[in-house]
Motif scaffolding. Sequence first.
Motif, mmCIF file in Angstrom:
data_model
loop_
_atom_site.group_PDB
_atom_site.id
_atom_site.type_symbol
_atom_site.label_atom_id
_atom_site.label_comp_id
_atom_site.label_asym_id
_atom_site.label_seq_id
_atom_site.Cartn_x
_atom_site.Cartn_y
_atom_site.Cartn_z
ATOM 1 N N TYR A 63 -1.425 17.127 -23.937
ATOM 2 C CA TYR A 63 -0.437 18.549 -24.012
ATOM 3 C C TYR A 63 -0.527 17.770 -25.413
ATOM 4 O O TYR A 63 0.694 16.977 -26.026
ATOM 5 C CB TYR A 63 0.566 17.627 -22.979
ATOM 6 N N ALA B 22 -11.808 13.219 -19.808
ATOM 7 C CA ALA B 22 -12.589 14.399 -20.316
ATOM 8 C C ALA B 22 -12.928 14.611 -21.257
ATOM 9 O O ALA B 22 -12.696 14.133 -22.981
ATOM 10 C CB ALA B 22 -11.994 15.597 -19.661
ATOM 11 N N LEU C 28 -8.531 9.105 -6.254
ATOM 12 C CA LEU C 28 -8.773 10.062 -7.599
ATOM 13 C C LEU C 28 -7.768 8.168 -8.653
ATOM 14 O O LEU C 28 -8.314 8.439 -9.434
ATOM 15 C CB LEU C 28 -7.340 10.470 -7.681
ATOM 16 N N ALA C 29 -7.412 7.343 -7.897
ATOM 17 C CA ALA C 29 -6.599 6.686 -8.366
ATOM 18 C C ALA C 29 -7.375 5.255 -8.458
ATOM 19 O O ALA C 29 -7.277 4.419 -9.388
ATOM 20 C CB ALA C 29 -5.817 5.799 -7.159
ATOM 21 N N GLN D 60 -14.099 17.073 -9.616
ATOM 22 C CA GLN D 60 -14.274 18.390 -10.325
ATOM 23 C C GLN D 60 -14.380 19.183 -9.611
ATOM 24 O O GLN D 60 -13.952 20.717 -9.610
ATOM 25 C CB GLN D 60 -13.846 17.725 -12.109
ATOM 26 N N MET E 49 4.974 14.274 -10.797
ATOM 27 C CA MET E 49 4.875 15.536 -10.591
ATOM 28 C C MET E 49 6.115 16.530 -10.784
ATOM 29 O O MET E 49 5.676 16.834 -11.999
ATOM 30 C CB MET E 49 3.911 16.132 -9.301
ATOM 31 N N PRO F 146 -8.570 15.773 -23.687
ATOM 32 C CA PRO F 146 -7.589 17.179 -23.980
ATOM 33 C C PRO F 146 -5.862 15.602 -23.442
ATOM 34 O O PRO F 146 -6.264 14.890 -23.187
ATOM 35 C CB PRO F 146 -8.082 18.127 -22.555
ATOM 36 N N PRO G 265 -6.319 11.333 -2.585
ATOM 37 C CA PRO G 265 -5.329 10.424 -3.460
ATOM 38 C C PRO G 265 -5.779 8.780 -3.812
ATOM 39 O O PRO G 265 -6.086 9.005 -4.785
ATOM 40 C CB PRO G 265 -3.786 10.564 -3.177
ATOM 41 N N ARG H 13 -7.545 19.223 -16.895
ATOM 42 C CA ARG H 13 -8.790 18.211 -16.390
ATOM 43 C C ARG H 13 -8.059 16.833 -17.119
ATOM 44 O O ARG H 13 -8.485 15.920 -16.312
ATOM 45 C CB ARG H 13 -9.336 18.321 -17.860
ATOM 46 N N LEU H 14 -6.893 16.757 -17.936
ATOM 47 C CA LEU H 14 -5.873 15.212 -17.394
ATOM 48 C C LEU H 14 -4.993 15.124 -16.630
ATOM 49 O O LEU H 14 -5.330 14.795 -15.880
ATOM 50 C CB LEU H 14 -5.007 15.284 -19.136
ATOM 51 N N VAL H 15 -4.786 15.958 -15.811
ATOM 52 C CA VAL H 15 -3.171 15.980 -15.363
ATOM 53 C C VAL H 15 -4.359 15.656 -13.929
ATOM 54 O O VAL H 15 -3.796 15.548 -13.161
ATOM 55 C CB VAL H 15 -2.181 17.067 -15.270
ATOM 56 N N TRP H 16 -5.381 16.540 -13.725
ATOM 57 C CA TRP H 16 -6.177 16.612 -11.831
ATOM 58 C C TRP H 16 -7.166 15.005 -12.654
ATOM 59 O O TRP H 16 -7.634 14.724 -11.073
ATOM 60 C CB TRP H 16 -7.381 17.906 -12.130
ATOM 61 N N ASN H 17 -6.772 14.336 -13.471
ATOM 62 C CA ASN H 17 -7.446 13.178 -13.042
ATOM 63 C C ASN H 17 -6.730 11.705 -13.016
ATOM 64 O O ASN H 17 -6.882 10.867 -13.381
ATOM 65 C CB ASN H 17 -8.832 12.777 -14.444
ATOM 66 N N GLN H 18 -5.635 12.456 -12.571
ATOM 67 C CA GLN H 18 -4.327 11.353 -12.933
ATOM 68 C C GLN H 18 -4.031 11.043 -10.646
ATOM 69 O O GLN H 18 -5.331 11.995 -10.238
ATOM 70 C CB GLN H 18 -2.898 11.586 -13.048
ATOM 71 N N THR H 19 -3.218 10.527 -10.439
ATOM 72 C CA THR H 19 -3.384 9.716 -8.547
ATOM 73 C C THR H 19 -3.344 11.222 -8.226
ATOM 74 O O THR H 19 -2.384 10.946 -7.860
ATOM 75 C CB THR H 19 -2.966 8.746 -8.395
ATOM 76 N N ILE H 20 -3.072 12.581 -8.431
ATOM 77 C CA ILE H 20 -2.725 13.535 -7.321
ATOM 78 C C ILE H 20 -3.706 14.559 -7.460
ATOM 79 O O ILE H 20 -4.319 14.754 -8.013
ATOM 80 C CB ILE H 20 -1.352 13.766 -8.502
ATOM 81 N N THR H 21 -3.921 14.909 -5.852
ATOM 82 C CA THR H 21 -4.479 16.506 -5.768
ATOM 83 C C THR H 21 -3.984 17.514 -6.501
ATOM 84 O O THR H 21 -2.658 18.308 -6.442
ATOM 85 C CB THR H 21 -4.162 16.547 -4.202
ATOM 86 N N ARG H 22 -5.244 18.095 -6.414
ATOM 87 C CA ARG H 22 -4.957 19.840 -7.373
ATOM 88 C C ARG H 22 -3.971 20.357 -6.293
ATOM 89 O O ARG H 22 -3.287 20.986 -6.950
ATOM 90 C CB ARG H 22 -5.860 20.248 -8.053
ATOM 91 N N LEU I 33 2.467 9.525 -12.330
ATOM 92 C CA LEU I 33 1.295 10.446 -11.120
ATOM 93 C C LEU I 33 0.544 9.914 -10.895
ATOM 94 O O LEU I 33 -0.630 9.488 -10.203
ATOM 95 C CB LEU I 33 0.900 11.187 -11.943
ATOM 96 N N ASN I 34 0.589 8.020 -11.208
ATOM 97 C CA ASN I 34 -0.434 7.167 -10.944
ATOM 98 C C ASN I 34 0.714 5.854 -9.991
ATOM 99 O O ASN I 34 1.216 5.123 -10.932
ATOM 100 C CB ASN I 34 -1.163 6.770 -11.465
ATOM 101 N N TRP J 71 -0.395 19.557 -6.789
ATOM 102 C CA TRP J 71 0.277 19.699 -8.597
ATOM 103 C C TRP J 71 0.293 21.721 -8.646
ATOM 104 O O TRP J 71 1.657 21.463 -9.576
ATOM 105 C CB TRP J 71 -1.318 19.326 -9.178
ATOM 106 N N LYS K 35 -4.760 3.688 -15.863
ATOM 107 C CA LYS K 35 -4.649 3.662 -13.721
ATOM 108 C C LYS K 35 -4.338 2.338 -13.804
ATOM 109 O O LYS K 35 -4.276 2.804 -12.269
ATOM 110 C CB LYS K 35 -5.281 4.622 -14.249
#
Lengths: 296, 344
Positions: A88, A82, A75-76, A53, B1, A86, A72, B100-109, A103-104, B112, A146
């Motif tokens: 949505y 966190a 990240l996988a 991060q 996404m 958090p 990616p 912080r949730l979405v940036w830690n899925q397998t997708i670069t920011r 997304l995964n 995103w 994931k």
Amino acid sequence: MTAVLQAQDLGKRYGRRWALTDCTLDIPAGHVVGLVGPNGAGKTTLLNLASGQIAPTSGSITVLGGRPPASPAQLATVGYVAQDTPTYAGLSIADHLKLGARLNPGWDDALARERISRLGLDPARRAGKLSGGQRAQLALTLGIAKRPELLILDEPVAALDPLARREFLQGLMEAAAEHELSVVLSSHLVSDLERVCDYLIVLVDSRVRLSGEVDHLLATHHRLTGPRRDPDRLPADQQVISASHTDRQTTLIIRTDTPIHDPAWTVSQLGLEDLVLAYMSQPAAAGRRPALEVQR
Amino acid sequence: MMWLTWRQFRAGAAMMSAALAVLALILALTGPGLADDYSTGIAACATQSGGCSNFVQQFRHDNQGFFLGLTAVVLLLPAVVGLFWGAPLIARELEAGTHRLVWNQTITRTRWLAVKLGLTGLAAVTAAGLASLAVTWWSSPIDKAAAFEFPRPGPVLFDARGIVPIGYSAFAFALGVTVGMLVRRTLPAMAITLAVFVAVQIAMPLVVRPHLLPPTRSTLEITDSNLDGISAPRDGGPIRAVLQTPELPGAWVLSSRGVDASGQTVREILLSSSGACAPPRQGRPEDGLTACFAEMKQLGYRQQVTYQPASRFWPFQWYETGIYTALALGLAGFCFWWIRRRLS
């Protein structure tokens, strides 16, 4: 054994303040690692660096053989739950699972659904309407489904009541065992970590004070009680972590790899909590000493 | 996404679509009638002795409320897009911690941000384009009738017609996203976005647009069309003539001033009380003010005007759309840089 996380002189500065300095770590795979330290010690900074991060100011960090900021593929392999877990608020649980699936590429949908139904959660429920414990469970489900090799959790139970804490940590342990996950989780409470961790890192004032396997740490630390005497006159291989004196009596917490033969001492075992507290309450002057590493 | 972006955006998209559909329906029902009224009215008055000025004035007056309302809708739409789509796009994630949730899925920011910016931004410019298209079509008869009060290249109509609302919308959206990313809180981001956008929108017609192309200068003789009035004091002092902005069909007059024979600016023209401009002793002179105008011409008085002619409407539209699009792209580029380097 491959390293899950290696750090070399890692440091991160925000403005003029160093949130983390001189951090050198080598955590082997297959452990549940507890990261303890008081609030503001740099735990979140270290975990953010590990998950990519943020980028380090100095030094280097390698996670599962890759450098975190963040392809990616990297990240996988790393899951991250966190701080404050958090989610949505406007999206339902089902939406969150769909988000994870979209997304995964490695998403395990059956696992996610099974976990949610085992927790007794209604998939149509909005995340904003969940209790703190349920929200943490949802975030953990996203992290586990994931299918990462390493799961990082930042203070996941800080906001939970004792029962929810236990359920959460239990779920985490089951998942870690089932999927052969390496886990790093942070907390400012040792009691949270005591039950689940087999590897411990103590972080105080943005420095690593101690790191090693819990069994080994417990085997090499002792509490000595005896008549009052000067701790400087101990044998060279006995390192004093903390000392307290009354008029007649001295209590020391020491670290040594060799047996203690001095008959003047009463030697007793140290609990993990006492051990960590001894390191946390070390005076700042002692912190100048190089960080301790357990030799294996 | 794409799915997540759509899932987060669909409520706003639905609201905007509904509003645009209502607008389109109303305009589609009333537009043809309005165009008919105008063309039959113009055809009828062309043969009348008094010319069309009465009809044009009446027509403009009858439709003024709706006309100004629609123009306001197109003026406000980019601001609404910037405030409610742009500012919260990233700020809400940062505020709730969900980044912080979405940036830690397998997708670069970067990806995103690209998808979020791309999809929502596309919706923003589409909405503005459609609204402007519909309103431009509907108001074209009134625009013709109001060409003097609201010249098409001038401050009000220009901003609500043609293609510039697309550029404004793209800019307002990118501005909102950028401010939201920097401020990290939704409500202050919305306030700052609004303030900056309004400032830019005011500065543009005042400072930039008049100079997009060098304005046309011309010198006019003093006639009925640019004379505001003549006054003769009772006690026999000099007669004063005051000028007004001339009527140049559809042109955006930037400045007009009276000058004397030596080229000096005069605020009012002073004339001898014994000359041609003196008031007649009884009744109106038969030839009106012709002799008076001739005297002013002979004395060297005239009016200098700087203006942007109506024909520059479309070049200006293209230039300004280009400027705003470039600003929007610059802000978007900054967002990508910021999200990679600075944001955590």
